[in-house]
Scaffold this active site. Structure first.
Site, PDB file in Angstrom:
ATOM      1  N   ASP A 168       2.028  -9.433  -5.792  1.00 46.35           N
ATOM      2  CA  ASP A 168       1.823  -8.371  -6.773  1.00 46.35           C
ATOM      3  C   ASP A 168       1.174  -8.977  -8.014  1.00 46.35           C
ATOM      4  O   ASP A 168       0.751 -10.142  -8.003  1.00 46.35           O
ATOM      5  CB  ASP A 168       3.147  -7.670  -7.098  1.00 46.35           C
ATOM      6  CG  ASP A 168       4.123  -8.570  -7.866  1.00 46.35           C
ATOM      7  OD1 ASP A 168       3.873  -9.790  -7.973  1.00 46.35           O
ATOM      8  OD2 ASP A 168       5.135  -8.044  -8.362  1.00 46.35           O
ATOM      9  N   GLU A 176      11.519  -0.643  -4.433  1.00 45.51           N
ATOM     10  CA  GLU A 176      10.147  -1.154  -4.458  1.00 45.51           C
ATOM     11  C   GLU A 176       9.133  -0.043  -4.713  1.00 45.51           C
ATOM     12  O   GLU A 176       8.153  -0.246  -5.430  1.00 45.51           O
ATOM     13  CB  GLU A 176       9.828  -1.868  -3.140  1.00 45.51           C
ATOM     14  CG  GLU A 176      10.582  -3.179  -2.947  1.00 45.51           C
ATOM     15  CD  GLU A 176      10.268  -4.223  -4.010  1.00 45.51           C
ATOM     16  OE1 GLU A 176       9.193  -4.150  -4.645  1.00 45.51           O
ATOM     17  OE2 GLU A 176      11.106  -5.114  -4.227  1.00 45.51           O
ATOM     18  N   TYR A 206       2.269  -5.005   0.042  1.00 50.99           N
ATOM     19  CA  TYR A 206       3.270  -5.564  -0.858  1.00 50.99           C
ATOM     20  C   TYR A 206       4.671  -5.040  -0.531  1.00 50.99           C
ATOM     21  O   TYR A 206       5.624  -5.815  -0.406  1.00 50.99           O
ATOM     22  CB  TYR A 206       2.910  -5.239  -2.322  1.00 50.99           C
ATOM     23  CG  TYR A 206       4.070  -5.453  -3.250  1.00 50.99           C
ATOM     24  CD1 TYR A 206       4.450  -6.732  -3.640  1.00 50.99           C
ATOM     25  CD2 TYR A 206       4.829  -4.373  -3.704  1.00 50.99           C
ATOM     26  CE1 TYR A 206       5.542  -6.936  -4.468  1.00 50.99           C
ATOM     27  CE2 TYR A 206       5.916  -4.565  -4.525  1.00 50.99           C
ATOM     28  CZ  TYR A 206       6.270  -5.852  -4.905  1.00 50.99           C
ATOM     29  OH  TYR A 206       7.351  -6.045  -5.708  1.00 50.99           O
TER      30      TYR A 206
END
Length: 345
Positions: free
Chosen positions: A134, A33, A116
């Site tokens: 996102d 991520e 996020y």
């Protein structure tokens, strides 16, 4: 429920085979991520594979020196991500016995982990019912529901997160989060999406109202600053050069570069020569100076455009603390300098 069912059906038929989707290990999910922030999957995947080979556990990453981390990161950009990654690995390894927090709230406390990323780790690793929001999610939801909220506003994330939470099945949030992000990445793309073959072409409000190209709304414009970099590539009688570490805050912190003269505009030969004589290599006479590139290399960052010229300065004698090019190549550089070294030196 109709939205969810159609979305999941599409996802199961179209999802990409990606390594971080085959694990619930929070270390690997966190790594992926962080890498995929501001980075396309195709670009990030080789870096992910290199990282997990070099640092298979959070302890391996924590024990590495920063320069090795930055060297492996070279070319991905946004280098603060790599520095934060390294610092967070040390906190998890040394202060938490290698165990990541198992919930969204505590994940947020870690350096470099925002809303996020915390939501992604919490849902993918621990199946916590928290939505990811996102750019893909903004785009899909704004088009499907015809939402004209400016996504640059601070309040927008809260609005879209609430909607995503409402749509999300509470027994399988991970699947929903993966599916909606993948749909935005592959199908509901920013420009010219193939709406004719979209699973939602009968229910998408933006398509029905011919507003697909207008959504999501993003009104805030980023101001771009122009900067002019002149890098002085010294070459002494031993074919050694000199590099230095960028220690000041800002772009490329802790990466290496050649001695730099920053100017207010693109400068001519005489001005650069005078600046070199004033600032660098006072123990060595400059025998000749030449441009490697007559036209500036334009290197675009999110808030800055860099106009870069490389200058070769042939020096008499030997440079104090000089370094040969082969050794220099082992140091982490910004990609624009790395490319120059590979092509010219």
């Amino acid at each position: 429920m109709i939205f969810y069912n159609d979305l999941i059906k599409w996802y199961l038929q179209n999802k990409r085979d990606l390594p971080w989707r085959k694990t619930v290990n929070p270390y690997l999910i966190w790594l992926s991520e962080i890498m995929l922030q501001q980075t396309r999957v195709a670009q990030g995947l080789p870096y992910f594979l290199s990282f997990i080979e070099a640092f298979p556990t959070v302890f391996d990453l924590a024990d590495a020196n920063e320069e090795k981390v930055l060297k492996l990161w070279q070319g991905l950009g946004y280098y603060s991500r790599a520095r934060n990654l390294h610092k967070t690995a040390q906190i998890v390894a040394y202060e938490m016995n290698g165990v990541f927090p198992d919930n969204y709230k505590d994940l947020l406390k870690l350096k470099g982990i925002g809303e996020y990323t915390a939501a992604a780790i919490a849902s993918f690793s621990y199946n916590e019912c928290v939505p990811v929001v996102d750019g893909n999610v903004f785009r899909v939801l704004s088009r499907y529901f015809d939402i004209e909220t400016d996504i640059a506003q601070a309040s927008a994330k809260k609005e879209f997160a609430a909607l995503a939470f409402e749509l999300m099945p509470k027994d399988n949030p991970a699947l929903f989060n993966q599916a909606i992000m993948e749909f935005g990445a592959l199908q509901c793309v920013p420009k010219n999406p193939n709406c004719a073959e979209c699973v939602f072409n009968n229910s998408c409000a933006a398509l029905q109202k011919k507003k697909v190209g207008q959504l999501p709304v993003k009104l805030k414009k980023t101001k771009v600053r122009n900067r002019y970099f002149n890098y002085i590539v010294a070459v002494d009688e031993l074919e050694n050069t000199v590099i230095q570490k960028r220690t000041s805050k800002g772009i490329w912190h802790n990466l290496y570069e050649f001695p730099l003269i920053e100017t207010d505009k693109a400068e001519d030969f005489e001005t650069v020569a005078q600046q070199i004589n004033s600032h660098f290599f006072k123990g060595n006479k400059i025998e000749s100076l030449m441009e490697y590139n007559e036209e500036s290399i334009v290197h675009k960052l999110s808030h800055q455009h860099l106009y870069i010229k490389f200058w070769k300065a042939n020096l008499k004698g030997t440079i104090e603390d000089g370094i040969d090019i082969k050794t220099a190549k082992t140091f982490p550089f910004p990609v624009v300098i790395h490319n120059f070294i590979e092509q010219e030196l």
